[in-house]
Design a protein around this motif. Structure first.
Motif, PDB file in Angstrom:
ATOM      1  N   ARG A 180       0.817  -1.223   0.000  1.00  0.00           N
ATOM      2  CA  ARG A 180       0.000   0.000   0.000  1.00  0.00           C
ATOM      3  C   ARG A 180       0.848   1.269   0.000  1.00  0.00           C
ATOM      4  O   ARG A 180       0.312   2.369   0.077  1.00  0.00           O
ATOM      5  CB  ARG A 180      -0.950   0.020   1.200  1.00  0.00           C
ATOM      6  CG  ARG A 180      -1.939  -1.132   1.251  1.00  0.00           C
ATOM      7  CD  ARG A 180      -3.040  -0.966   0.231  1.00  0.00           C
ATOM      8  NE  ARG A 180      -3.996  -2.042   0.333  1.00  0.00           N
ATOM      9  CZ  ARG A 180      -4.540  -2.668  -0.718  1.00  0.00           C
ATOM     10  NH1 ARG A 180      -4.199  -2.329  -1.933  1.00  0.00           N
ATOM     11  NH2 ARG A 180      -5.410  -3.628  -0.541  1.00  0.00           N
ATOM     12  N   GLY A 181       2.136   1.119   0.008  1.00  0.00           N
ATOM     13  CA  GLY A 181       2.998   2.299  -0.096  1.00  0.00           C
ATOM     14  C   GLY A 181       3.058   3.119   1.179  1.00  0.00           C
ATOM     15  O   GLY A 181       3.078   2.567   2.277  1.00  0.00           O
ATOM     16  N   ASP A 182       3.104   4.435   1.028  1.00  0.00           N
ATOM     17  CA  ASP A 182       3.209   5.356   2.161  1.00  0.00           C
ATOM     18  C   ASP A 182       1.830   5.508   2.818  1.00  0.00           C
ATOM     19  O   ASP A 182       0.870   5.886   2.152  1.00  0.00           O
ATOM     20  CB  ASP A 182       3.734   6.718   1.680  1.00  0.00           C
ATOM     21  CG  ASP A 182       4.265   7.565   2.826  1.00  0.00           C
ATOM     22  OD1 ASP A 182       3.620   7.583   3.896  1.00  0.00           O
ATOM     23  OD2 ASP A 182       5.310   8.210   2.661  1.00  0.00           O
ATOM     24  N   TRP A 183       1.792   5.234   4.115  1.00  0.00           N
ATOM     25  CA  TRP A 183       0.513   5.271   4.850  1.00  0.00           C
ATOM     26  C   TRP A 183       0.234   6.648   5.451  1.00  0.00           C
ATOM     27  O   TRP A 183      -0.544   6.783   6.385  1.00  0.00           O
ATOM     28  CB  TRP A 183       0.522   4.219   5.968  1.00  0.00           C
ATOM     29  CG  TRP A 183       0.274   2.823   5.487  1.00  0.00           C
ATOM     30  CD1 TRP A 183       1.044   2.103   4.619  1.00  0.00           C
ATOM     31  CD2 TRP A 183      -0.818   1.961   5.842  1.00  0.00           C
ATOM     32  NE1 TRP A 183       0.496   0.858   4.421  1.00  0.00           N
ATOM     33  CE2 TRP A 183      -0.639   0.735   5.166  1.00  0.00           C
ATOM     34  CE3 TRP A 183      -1.915   2.105   6.684  1.00  0.00           C
ATOM     35  CZ2 TRP A 183      -1.525  -0.323   5.293  1.00  0.00           C
ATOM     36  CZ3 TRP A 183      -2.802   1.039   6.810  1.00  0.00           C
ATOM     37  CH2 TRP A 183      -2.602  -0.155   6.109  1.00  0.00           C
ATOM     38  N   PHE A 184       0.856   7.703   4.932  1.00  0.00           N
ATOM     39  CA  PHE A 184       0.694   9.020   5.581  1.00  0.00           C
ATOM     40  C   PHE A 184      -0.750   9.503   5.589  1.00  0.00           C
ATOM     41  O   PHE A 184      -1.193  10.128   6.548  1.00  0.00           O
ATOM     42  CB  PHE A 184       1.649  10.055   4.971  1.00  0.00           C
ATOM     43  CG  PHE A 184       1.312  10.517   3.575  1.00  0.00           C
ATOM     44  CD1 PHE A 184       0.517  11.631   3.373  1.00  0.00           C
ATOM     45  CD2 PHE A 184       1.826   9.863   2.467  1.00  0.00           C
ATOM     46  CE1 PHE A 184       0.228  12.062   2.090  1.00  0.00           C
ATOM     47  CE2 PHE A 184       1.545  10.288   1.191  1.00  0.00           C
ATOM     48  CZ  PHE A 184       0.730  11.378   0.990  1.00  0.00           C
ATOM     49  N   MET A 185      -1.505   9.189   4.526  1.00  0.00           N
ATOM     50  CA  MET A 185      -2.899   9.655   4.486  1.00  0.00           C
ATOM     51  C   MET A 185      -3.698   9.048   5.646  1.00  0.00           C
ATOM     52  O   MET A 185      -4.560   9.693   6.230  1.00  0.00           O
ATOM     53  CB  MET A 185      -3.565   9.278   3.161  1.00  0.00           C
ATOM     54  CG  MET A 185      -2.943   9.872   1.935  1.00  0.00           C
ATOM     55  SD  MET A 185      -3.199  11.640   1.818  1.00  0.00           S
ATOM     56  CE  MET A 185      -4.790  11.714   1.018  1.00  0.00           C
TER      57      MET A 185
END
Ligand SMILES: Cc1cc2nc3c(=O)[nH]c(=O)nc-3n(C[C@H](O)[C@H](O)[C@H](O)COP(=O)(O)O)c2cc1C
Length: 183
Positions: free
Chosen positions: A100-105
């Motif tokens: 899922r890549g970068d979970w910053f959201m």
């Protein structure tokens, strides 16, 4: 106010009084955001507190045309812009951990909802404003450093009037048991 009451009674507030928010109240809602969970406790969320009317006006100019929160961003005494340090959430030792890549959201979302609920408990209004077609312009306006991006913003202030609750789907429409689609 208990948690369920805060969750149920919180509304997106799009009309604000100009009454200032005392610093101790602002700090209380920021504290609620600070205590949000985050990926491996990496705490990627950052908050820019904007009080300058000129900057608020510019932020309001960066949402999509016809956004129902445009005036709120100008009128509320404070706008909080939620930002994220990239490559923290969803990473382990600097390497992306999931497909899922970068979970910053995700982490910013949790933190900002904590903030919204604490604001509600303190008698303040918020609205998550995410419809920002060119968020790089927000990043530039606030002089975000390399590796930090803006995600959303919310006005913060005392509500002027009531906001009606839009309906929610029934649990039977959104909850499944054992397999997707099974009731
Ligand atoms: C990620 C996200 C982005 C949103 N962006 C906007 C926005 O740009 N403008 C706006 O007026 N409301 C925005 N909203 C608020 C939703 O429209 C609102 O939460 C939804 O209609 C439910 O209403 P309630 O918050 O009063 O329960 C956003 C909400 C979320 C969660």
């Amino acid at each position: 106010m208990d948690t369920f009451e805060a969750i149920h009674s919180r509304r997106s507030v799009r009309q604000y009084k100009t009454t200032p928010v005392p610093d101790d109240v602002l700090n209380k809602v920021l504290e609620a955001a600070r205590w949000a969970p985050s990926w491996a406790n990496t705490q990627c969320t950052r908050y820019v507190i904007v009080r300058d009317p000129v900057v608020k006006e510019k932020l309001a100019g960066l949402v999509n045309r016809g956004n129902p929160s445009t005036e709120a961003l100008k009128n509320a005494p404070i706008v909080i812009v939620a930002c994220a340090e990239l490559r923290k959430a969803g990473f382990y030792k600097g390497v992306v951990s999931t497909d899922r890549g970068d979970w910053f959201m995700f982490d910013v979302g949790i933190a900002m909802e904590n903030l919204a609920l604490a604001a509600q408990a303190a008698g303040l209004g918020t609205v998550h404003v995410g419809f920002i077609p060119d968020s790089k312009k927000v990043d530039e306006l606030l002089e975000l450093p390399e590796g930090v991006v803006s995600v959303e913003m919310t006005p913060l202030g005392y509500p002027a009037g009531e906001s009606k609750a839009p309906p929610r789907k029934e649990l039977s429409e959104i909850v499944f048991y054992e397999k997707y689609g099974k009731h």
